[in-house]
Design an enzyme around this catalytic site. Structure first.
Site, PDB file in Angstrom:
ATOM      1  N   LYS A  22      33.995  39.732  37.033  1.00 54.51           N
ATOM      2  CA  LYS A  22      35.378  39.252  37.050  1.00 54.51           C
ATOM      3  C   LYS A  22      35.739  38.712  38.424  1.00 54.51           C
ATOM      4  O   LYS A  22      36.304  37.619  38.558  1.00 54.51           O
ATOM      5  CB  LYS A  22      36.320  40.394  36.675  1.00 54.51           C
ATOM      6  N   ASN A  23      35.443  39.469  39.465  1.00 55.29           N
ATOM      7  CA  ASN A  23      35.874  39.109  40.813  1.00 55.29           C
ATOM      8  C   ASN A  23      35.127  37.902  41.378  1.00 55.29           C
ATOM      9  O   ASN A  23      35.574  37.311  42.365  1.00 55.29           O
ATOM     10  CB  ASN A  23      35.731  40.305  41.752  1.00 55.29           C
ATOM     11  N   CYS A 116      49.357  43.451  39.524  1.00 53.90           N
ATOM     12  CA  CYS A 116      48.867  44.745  39.991  1.00 53.90           C
ATOM     13  C   CYS A 116      50.011  45.673  40.375  1.00 53.90           C
ATOM     14  O   CYS A 116      51.041  45.238  40.860  1.00 53.90           O
ATOM     15  CB  CYS A 116      47.940  44.579  41.198  1.00 53.90           C
ATOM     16  N   ARG A 121      49.813  44.245  48.439  1.00 52.82           N
ATOM     17  CA  ARG A 121      48.950  43.079  48.429  1.00 52.82           C
ATOM     18  C   ARG A 121      49.713  41.795  48.786  1.00 52.82           C
ATOM     19  O   ARG A 121      49.763  40.854  48.004  1.00 52.82           O
ATOM     20  CB  ARG A 121      48.265  42.928  47.066  1.00 52.82           C
ATOM     21  N   ASP A 305      37.804  49.746  44.024  1.00 48.01           N
ATOM     22  CA  ASP A 305      37.873  49.538  42.588  1.00 48.01           C
ATOM     23  C   ASP A 305      37.159  50.629  41.793  1.00 48.01           C
ATOM     24  O   ASP A 305      37.316  50.712  40.572  1.00 48.01           O
ATOM     25  CB  ASP A 305      37.283  48.177  42.215  1.00 48.01           C
ATOM     26  N   ARG A 397      41.731  43.393  31.130  1.00 52.90           N
ATOM     27  CA  ARG A 397      41.740  42.458  32.250  1.00 52.90           C
ATOM     28  C   ARG A 397      40.372  42.374  32.913  1.00 52.90           C
ATOM     29  O   ARG A 397      40.033  41.340  33.518  1.00 52.90           O
ATOM     30  CB  ARG A 397      42.775  42.873  33.285  1.00 52.90           C
TER      31      ARG A 397
END
Length: 430
Positions: A22-23, A116, A121, A305, A397
């Site tokens: 995903k990242n 999030c 952030r 994570d 997600r």
């Protein structure tokens, strides 16, 4: 997916293939906007964050086609467009479109990104860096307008490591006039993957995977086919599942070289780890040992994570231990849920103290964010009795089908599914 129902208490046995990252996929998709042509992105995970990103890209006049896990992006008609607020507001990663769009069109209007609840952030570093490159930014209460006549190279010294800011500055720099230097850059494998995609397309980048990136702007990039690497966080989640439940598992295509800190943490808790070119083998045949202290760090340290997943495993380990979170200030939202299952955890600012218990018991649980939701699946898989986890849209997600993956490892779980809201173009084949 409405809810996952789990009947826990069994040891794991089996194998699962690790999905694409995903990242890595999200910034690579953003990078496709820089190319006046067609790019094929292979091994792209079919997760809701990707669907939202593709919808945003369609709103910018991209043509998107899909064949299995291969996404074809034709960005030849990209133009300025106000991005749909519903997708921007639910996905933090929408901010990385900013650098790419400024490089391609010189003008962007968007709302502040969301997605999030694990911490503030802020996007200050993104905006400061872009201003340094000649971007005029007018901020509004709900968003901002950004415009530039020409992006120019600059020297950026990030005051703290930021993956998102590093990615945005890379995307803005590859077509900028002159040279750009990014100091104190993030070193995550996702940064290396983004640089690999851009280099294959003709970008001039040095230092990928180090703290200093040097980028020399080029006139244009060309069409490219690129394969997204496997997801180290998904692989680490299932490694933590083995710690929670015990047993023996094989994680096919797990990126072992990117998981050294995670594998070391698992080994310290009593797991046997075997690495090969095919993937990662893990066995937990005895009761887990409490790690003396686990601290989240920027890569190559232990990833934030996976903090929630390892916290779930620590609740069932022998002894007492401490887990410290140094990246986000609100990442212990899972603690009340674990306490409801019988875990003994005490929060002290940015750290938790854990006293291991003999067993957890199943109950009704609610996911509040992506990684915490996945950790609840792990806790439910280890607990005695039935657990029901609601709000599973958070888990979608980042995980293609966590329920099916856990079933492949021997967990008894059921799921009620709804059709995901996919961009219309995703139904097209090529």
């Amino acid at each position: 997916m409405d809810a996952i129902q789990i009947y826990g208490g069994n040891c794991l046995k089996g194998q699962v293939k690790i999905q694409g990252s995903k990242n890595a996929a999200l910034p690579i998709l953003a990078a496709a906007l820089l190319i006046n042509g067609v790019c094929e992105i292979e091994n792209c995970p079919m997760i809701s964050d990707v669907y939202h990103m593709l919808r945003l890209m369609e709103s910018l006049c991209c043509t998107i086609d899909r064949d299995g896990h291969t996404i074809r992006v034709d960005a030849s008609a990209v133009s300025r467009c106000d991005m749909p607020s519903d997708s921007v507001c639910v996905m933090r990663s929408s901010i990385m479109l900013l650098g790419a769009l400024l490089a391609r069109t010189g003008s962007v209007s968007m709302q502040y990104p969301g997605g999030c609840v694990i911490g503030k952030r802020p996007i200050d570093l993104h905006l400061q860096g872009l201003r340094r490159m000649g971007v005029v930014i007018q901020e509004r209460e709900d968003g901002f307008d950004a415009e530039t006549k020409e992006l120019t190279g600059a020297i950026h010294r990030l005051p703290f490591v930021s993956v998102g800011a590093t990615e945005n500055l890379i995307l803005a720099s590859v077509l900028a006039k002159g040279d750009t230097v990014i100091q104190n850059a993030a070193q995550e494998p996702e940064i290396t993957a983004l640089c690999g995609f851009l280099q294959k397309a003709g970008a001039d980048i040095e230092g990928a995977g180090t703290k200093t990136l040097r980028i020399r702007g080029v006139e244009k990039l060309h069409e490219v086919t690129y394969r997204v690497p496997a997801d180290r966080i998904v692989a680490g989640t299932y490694l933590a599942a083995c710690l929670c439940c015990g047993g023996e598992i094989f994680l096919k295509a797990a990126p072992c070289m990117q998981m050294k800190a995670v594998s070391a943490a698992a080994s310290s808790m009593g797991a046997e780890i075997g690495e090969s070119e095919e993937g990662l083998f893990a066995a937990c045949r005895e009761r887990r040992v409490m790690p003396p202290g686990l601290v989240t760090e920027c890569y190559p340290g232990f990833p934030t994570d996976l903090q929630s997943a390892f916290l779930a495993a620590m609740t069932l380990a022998d002894g007492e231990g401490v887990l410290e979170e140094t990246i986000f200030e609100n990442r212990f939202r899972i603690v009340p849920q674990l306490q409801q299952m019988g875990a003994k955890i005490q929060c002290q600012n940015n750290r938790v103290c854990v006293s291991g218990v003999e067993r957890l018991h199943g109950t009704n649980l609610v996911a509040e964010e992506l990684r915490g939701g996945a950790a609840l699946v792990l806790a439910g898989s280890a607990a005695e009795g039935r657990s029901v986890i609601k709000n599973c849209h958070f888990i979608e997600r980042g995980y293609e089908d966590i329920c099916q993956d856990m079933c492949s490892l021997g967990v008894k779980c059921e799921v009620r599914k709804e059709f995901l809201s996919q961009p219309k173009a995703l139904t097209k084949k090529f």
